[in-house]
Design a protein around this motif. Structure first.
Motif, PDB file in Angstrom:
ATOM      1  N   ALA A  52       0.826  -1.204   0.000  1.00  0.00           N
ATOM      2  CA  ALA A  52       0.000   0.000   0.000  1.00  0.00           C
ATOM      3  C   ALA A  52       0.861   1.256   0.000  1.00  0.00           C
ATOM      4  CB  ALA A  52      -0.922   0.000   1.213  1.00  0.00           C
ATOM      5  N   TYR A  53       2.019   1.187   0.652  1.00  0.00           N
ATOM      6  CA  TYR A  53       2.875   2.368   0.794  1.00  0.00           C
ATOM      7  C   TYR A  53       4.243   2.206   0.129  1.00  0.00           C
ATOM      8  CZ  TYR A  53      -0.539   2.981   4.559  1.00  0.00           C
ATOM      9  OH  TYR A  53      -1.695   3.071   5.290  1.00  0.00           O
ATOM     10  N   ASP A  54       4.857   1.038   0.310  1.00  0.00           N
ATOM     11  CA  ASP A  54       6.222   0.846  -0.183  1.00  0.00           C
ATOM     12  C   ASP A  54       6.411  -0.568  -0.727  1.00  0.00           C
ATOM     13  OD1 ASP A  54       8.085   3.267   0.763  1.00  0.00           O
ATOM     14  OD2 ASP A  54       6.617   2.884   2.344  1.00  0.00           O
ATOM     15  N   LEU A  55       7.262  -0.670  -1.742  1.00  0.00           N
ATOM     16  CA  LEU A  55       7.742  -1.967  -2.206  1.00  0.00           C
ATOM     17  C   LEU A  55       9.097  -2.185  -1.549  1.00  0.00           C
ATOM     18  CD1 LEU A  55       7.431  -4.436  -4.057  1.00  0.00           C
ATOM     19  CD2 LEU A  55       8.617  -3.133  -5.836  1.00  0.00           C
ATOM     20  N   LYS A  56       9.179  -3.215  -0.707  1.00  0.00           N
ATOM     21  CA  LYS A  56      10.404  -3.443   0.057  1.00  0.00           C
ATOM     22  C   LYS A  56      11.088  -4.734  -0.360  1.00  0.00           C
ATOM     23  CE  LYS A  56       8.961  -0.967   4.244  1.00  0.00           C
ATOM     24  NZ  LYS A  56       8.738  -1.074   5.717  1.00  0.00           N
ATOM     25  N   VAL A  57      12.391  -4.755  -0.141  1.00  0.00           N
ATOM     26  CA  VAL A  57      13.133  -6.004  -0.315  1.00  0.00           C
ATOM     27  C   VAL A  57      12.647  -6.964   0.763  1.00  0.00           C
ATOM     28  CG1 VAL A  57      15.401  -7.091  -0.249  1.00  0.00           C
ATOM     29  CG2 VAL A  57      15.137  -4.794  -1.236  1.00  0.00           C
ATOM     30  N   PRO A  58      12.246  -8.195   0.381  1.00  0.00           N
ATOM     31  CA  PRO A  58      11.731  -9.151   1.377  1.00  0.00           C
ATOM     32  C   PRO A  58      12.658  -9.319   2.572  1.00  0.00           C
ATOM     33  CG  PRO A  58      11.381 -10.007  -0.825  1.00  0.00           C
ATOM     34  CD  PRO A  58      12.218  -8.762  -0.979  1.00  0.00           C
ATOM     35  N   LEU A  59      12.057  -9.375   3.767  1.00  0.00           N
ATOM     36  CA  LEU A  59      12.753  -9.602   5.032  1.00  0.00           C
ATOM     37  C   LEU A  59      13.621  -8.429   5.465  1.00  0.00           C
ATOM     38  CD1 LEU A  59      13.813 -13.335   4.472  1.00  0.00           C
ATOM     39  CD2 LEU A  59      11.801 -12.482   5.660  1.00  0.00           C
ATOM     40  N   THR A  60      13.414  -7.253   4.866  1.00  0.00           N
ATOM     41  CA  THR A  60      14.176  -6.063   5.249  1.00  0.00           C
ATOM     42  C   THR A  60      13.242  -4.859   5.368  1.00  0.00           C
ATOM     43  OG1 THR A  60      14.667  -5.109   3.063  1.00  0.00           O
ATOM     44  CG2 THR A  60      16.044  -6.949   3.798  1.00  0.00           C
ATOM     45  N   TYR A  62      14.216  -2.139   3.807  1.00  0.00           N
ATOM     46  CA  TYR A  62      14.694  -1.322   2.688  1.00  0.00           C
ATOM     47  C   TYR A  62      13.614  -1.161   1.634  1.00  0.00           C
ATOM     48  CZ  TYR A  62      17.485   0.380  -1.186  1.00  0.00           C
ATOM     49  OH  TYR A  62      17.967   1.132  -2.233  1.00  0.00           O
ATOM     50  N   SER A  63      13.240   0.092   1.353  1.00  0.00           N
ATOM     51  CA  SER A  63      12.203   0.401   0.375  1.00  0.00           C
ATOM     52  C   SER A  63      12.812   0.598  -1.009  1.00  0.00           C
ATOM     53  CB  SER A  63      11.442   1.662   0.796  1.00  0.00           C
ATOM     54  OG  SER A  63      10.513   2.038  -0.201  1.00  0.00           O
ATOM     55  N   VAL A  64      12.283  -0.132  -1.964  1.00  0.00           N
ATOM     56  CA  VAL A  64      12.715   0.011  -3.355  1.00  0.00           C
ATOM     57  C   VAL A  64      11.999   1.176  -4.014  1.00  0.00           C
ATOM     58  CG1 VAL A  64      12.804  -1.126  -5.612  1.00  0.00           C
ATOM     59  CG2 VAL A  64      13.193  -2.457  -3.526  1.00  0.00           C
ATOM     60  N   SER A  65      10.708   1.350  -3.640  1.00  0.00           N
ATOM     61  CA  SER A  65       9.907   2.407  -4.261  1.00  0.00           C
ATOM     62  C   SER A  65       8.732   2.763  -3.370  1.00  0.00           C
ATOM     63  CB  SER A  65       9.394   1.942  -5.632  1.00  0.00           C
ATOM     64  OG  SER A  65       8.547   2.894  -6.215  1.00  0.00           O
ATOM     65  N   HIS A  66       8.401   4.075  -3.293  1.00  0.00           N
ATOM     66  CA  HIS A  66       7.186   4.519  -2.621  1.00  0.00           C
ATOM     67  C   HIS A  66       6.009   4.313  -3.578  1.00  0.00           C
ATOM     68  CE1 HIS A  66       9.510   5.795   0.630  1.00  0.00           C
ATOM     69  NE2 HIS A  66       9.529   7.100   0.462  1.00  0.00           N
ATOM     70  N   LEU A  67       4.996   3.605  -3.114  1.00  0.00           N
ATOM     71  CA  LEU A  67       3.836   3.306  -3.957  1.00  0.00           C
ATOM     72  C   LEU A  67       2.587   4.078  -3.542  1.00  0.00           C
ATOM     73  CD1 LEU A  67       4.263  -0.575  -4.226  1.00  0.00           C
ATOM     74  CD2 LEU A  67       5.082   1.190  -5.803  1.00  0.00           C
ATOM     75  N   ILE A 194       4.653  -1.827   8.137  1.00  0.00           N
ATOM     76  CA  ILE A 194       4.567  -3.103   7.433  1.00  0.00           C
ATOM     77  C   ILE A 194       3.556  -3.007   6.293  1.00  0.00           C
ATOM     78  CG2 ILE A 194       3.962  -5.545   7.637  1.00  0.00           C
ATOM     79  CD1 ILE A 194       4.870  -5.341  10.594  1.00  0.00           C
ATOM     80  N   GLY A 195       2.381  -2.473   6.587  1.00  0.00           N
ATOM     81  CA  GLY A 195       1.369  -2.323   5.557  1.00  0.00           C
ATOM     82  C   GLY A 195       0.063  -1.805   6.122  1.00  0.00           C
ATOM     83  N   ARG A 196      -0.895  -1.622   5.236  1.00  0.00           N
ATOM     84  CA  ARG A 196      -2.221  -1.116   5.630  1.00  0.00           C
ATOM     85  C   ARG A 196      -3.182  -2.282   5.816  1.00  0.00           C
ATOM     86  NH1 ARG A 196      -3.877   2.625   1.373  1.00  0.00           N
ATOM     87  NH2 ARG A 196      -4.618   0.768   0.274  1.00  0.00           N
ATOM     88  N   ALA A 197      -3.839  -2.320   6.964  1.00  0.00           N
ATOM     89  CA  ALA A 197      -4.850  -3.345   7.220  1.00  0.00           C
ATOM     90  C   ALA A 197      -6.113  -2.973   6.455  1.00  0.00           C
ATOM     91  CB  ALA A 197      -5.128  -3.448   8.714  1.00  0.00           C
ATOM     92  N   GLU A 198      -6.560  -3.875   5.583  1.00  0.00           N
ATOM     93  CA  GLU A 198      -7.658  -3.562   4.674  1.00  0.00           C
ATOM     94  C   GLU A 198      -9.018  -4.048   5.175  1.00  0.00           C
ATOM     95  OE1 GLU A 198      -7.322  -1.824   1.961  1.00  0.00           O
ATOM     96  OE2 GLU A 198      -5.202  -1.902   1.423  1.00  0.00           O
ATOM     97  N   ARG A 199      -9.065  -5.300   5.679  1.00  0.00           N
ATOM     98  CA  ARG A 199     -10.345  -5.865   6.084  1.00  0.00           C
ATOM     99  C   ARG A 199     -10.132  -7.090   6.969  1.00  0.00           C
ATOM    100  NH1 ARG A 199     -13.790  -5.838   2.456  1.00  0.00           N
ATOM    101  NH2 ARG A 199     -12.704  -4.414   1.045  1.00  0.00           N
ATOM    102  N   VAL A 200     -11.206  -7.521   7.614  1.00  0.00           N
ATOM    103  CA  VAL A 200     -11.162  -8.725   8.450  1.00  0.00           C
ATOM    104  C   VAL A 200     -11.311  -9.954   7.553  1.00  0.00           C
ATOM    105  CG1 VAL A 200     -12.288  -9.994  10.316  1.00  0.00           C
ATOM    106  CG2 VAL A 200     -12.103  -7.501  10.449  1.00  0.00           C
ATOM    107  N   LEU A 201     -10.361 -10.877   7.673  1.00  0.00           N
ATOM    108  CA  LEU A 201     -10.427 -12.110   6.888  1.00  0.00           C
ATOM    109  C   LEU A 201     -11.327 -13.146   7.559  1.00  0.00           C
ATOM    110  CD1 LEU A 201      -6.700 -12.642   5.824  1.00  0.00           C
ATOM    111  CD2 LEU A 201      -8.606 -12.052   4.328  1.00  0.00           C
ATOM    112  N   VAL A 202     -11.042 -13.429   8.819  1.00  0.00           N
ATOM    113  CA  VAL A 202     -11.837 -14.375   9.603  1.00  0.00           C
ATOM    114  C   VAL A 202     -11.898 -13.858  11.032  1.00  0.00           C
ATOM    115  CG1 VAL A 202     -11.299 -16.402   8.202  1.00  0.00           C
ATOM    116  CG2 VAL A 202      -9.816 -15.805  10.127  1.00  0.00           C
ATOM    117  N   SER A 203     -12.828 -14.389  11.812  1.00  0.00           N
ATOM    118  CA  SER A 203     -12.961 -13.934  13.192  1.00  0.00           C
ATOM    119  C   SER A 203     -13.590 -15.044  14.035  1.00  0.00           C
ATOM    120  CB  SER A 203     -13.827 -12.671  13.257  1.00  0.00           C
ATOM    121  OG  SER A 203     -13.941 -12.200  14.585  1.00  0.00           O
ATOM    122  N   ALA A 204     -13.078 -15.183  15.267  1.00  0.00           N
ATOM    123  CA  ALA A 204     -13.646 -16.156  16.204  1.00  0.00           C
ATOM    124  C   ALA A 204     -13.580 -15.577  17.609  1.00  0.00           C
ATOM    125  CB  ALA A 204     -12.888 -17.484  16.146  1.00  0.00           C
TER     126      ALA A 204
END
Length: 223
Positions: A52-60, A62-67, A194-204
């Motif tokens: 939603a905000y950045d494309l990062k190198v996995p497990l880091t 480090y941002s490759v690009s602001h999205l 890390i990212g933007r929370a968009e919606r609830v997937l499941v709930s209990a």
């Protein structure tokens, strides 16, 4: 070992692909605490858009690009600047904003948020018991979302004024008197988002009988 790898290479590739996907593109986040009541409940699992905000190198970090640009009202997952614990809160203020809280009222750049009373709810606090919570609709600039306050709790009701540094954000829990957020851990740098929370997937109902809460599945978290 080589034979084991050869016989299971399809499964290994799948696991590696899933790992990259979860650390770079999309993720899910279980809700472990009450800090985002009334919008998120213990036992919710939310979908997190990592690009939603950045494309990062996995497990880091480090941002490759602001999205995209984080906005007031976004619910985001991030690493705490205090100890890198993974948290989920709402963005209350952006870089350059002048922020203060006075008696539960959020003030951004000299303008106090508008509030509408939604009603009452019961909040259970460990070692305290059941308390009455007041739920409100908070209108913060272009964002509008529900929060709750606990009048009986000895909480940090006054904060600031402070100015949010460049490339950082002020995070608040929706459960204002039961949340360890930027009032305690400080501002959150963009690189720790890390990212933007968009919606609830499941709930209990994990605090009760573990019954599924089907009415919450697919619920949007966008303000």
């Amino acid at each position: 070992m080589k034979k084991l790898i050869r016989e299971n290479k399809g499964f290994i590739v799948f696991l590696l692909t899933l790992g990259v996907f979860r650390t770079a593109i999309a993720d899910w986040n279980p809700i472990p605490s009450a800090s985002m009541h009334p919008n998120l409940l213990e036992g919710d699992v939310v979908f997190v858009n990592r690009i939603a905000y950045d494309l990062k190198v996995p497990l880091t970090d480090y941002s490759v690009s602001h999205l995209g640009e984080p906005q007031r009202g976004d619910v985001v997952t991030f690493f705490s600047p205090e100890d890198r614990t993974r948290l989920i809160k709402r963005i209350a203020a952006l870089p350059g904003d002048r922020v203060e809280i006075r008696g539960e009222h959020l003030i951004i750049n000299g303008k106090t948020a508008d509030y509408v009373v939604l009603g009452n709810a019961t909040e259970h606090i460990d070692k305290v018991g059941d308390l009455q919570a007041l739920q409100l609709q908070e209108h913060n600039a272009s964002a509008s979302y529900s929060i709750q306050v606990l009048p009986q709790v000895d909480a940090k009701r006054d904060f600031g004024p402070v100015t949010v540094p460049a490339d950082s954000y002020l995070m608040l829990g929706d459960n204002r008197n039961n949340s360890r957020d930027s009032r305690f851990i400080g501002f959150v740098p963009r690189k720790l988002l890390i990212g933007r929370a968009e919606r609830v997937l499941v709930s209990a109902d994990i605090l009760g009988n573990w019954a599924p809460r089907t009415e919450r599945i697919g619920m949007s978290l966008r303000p």
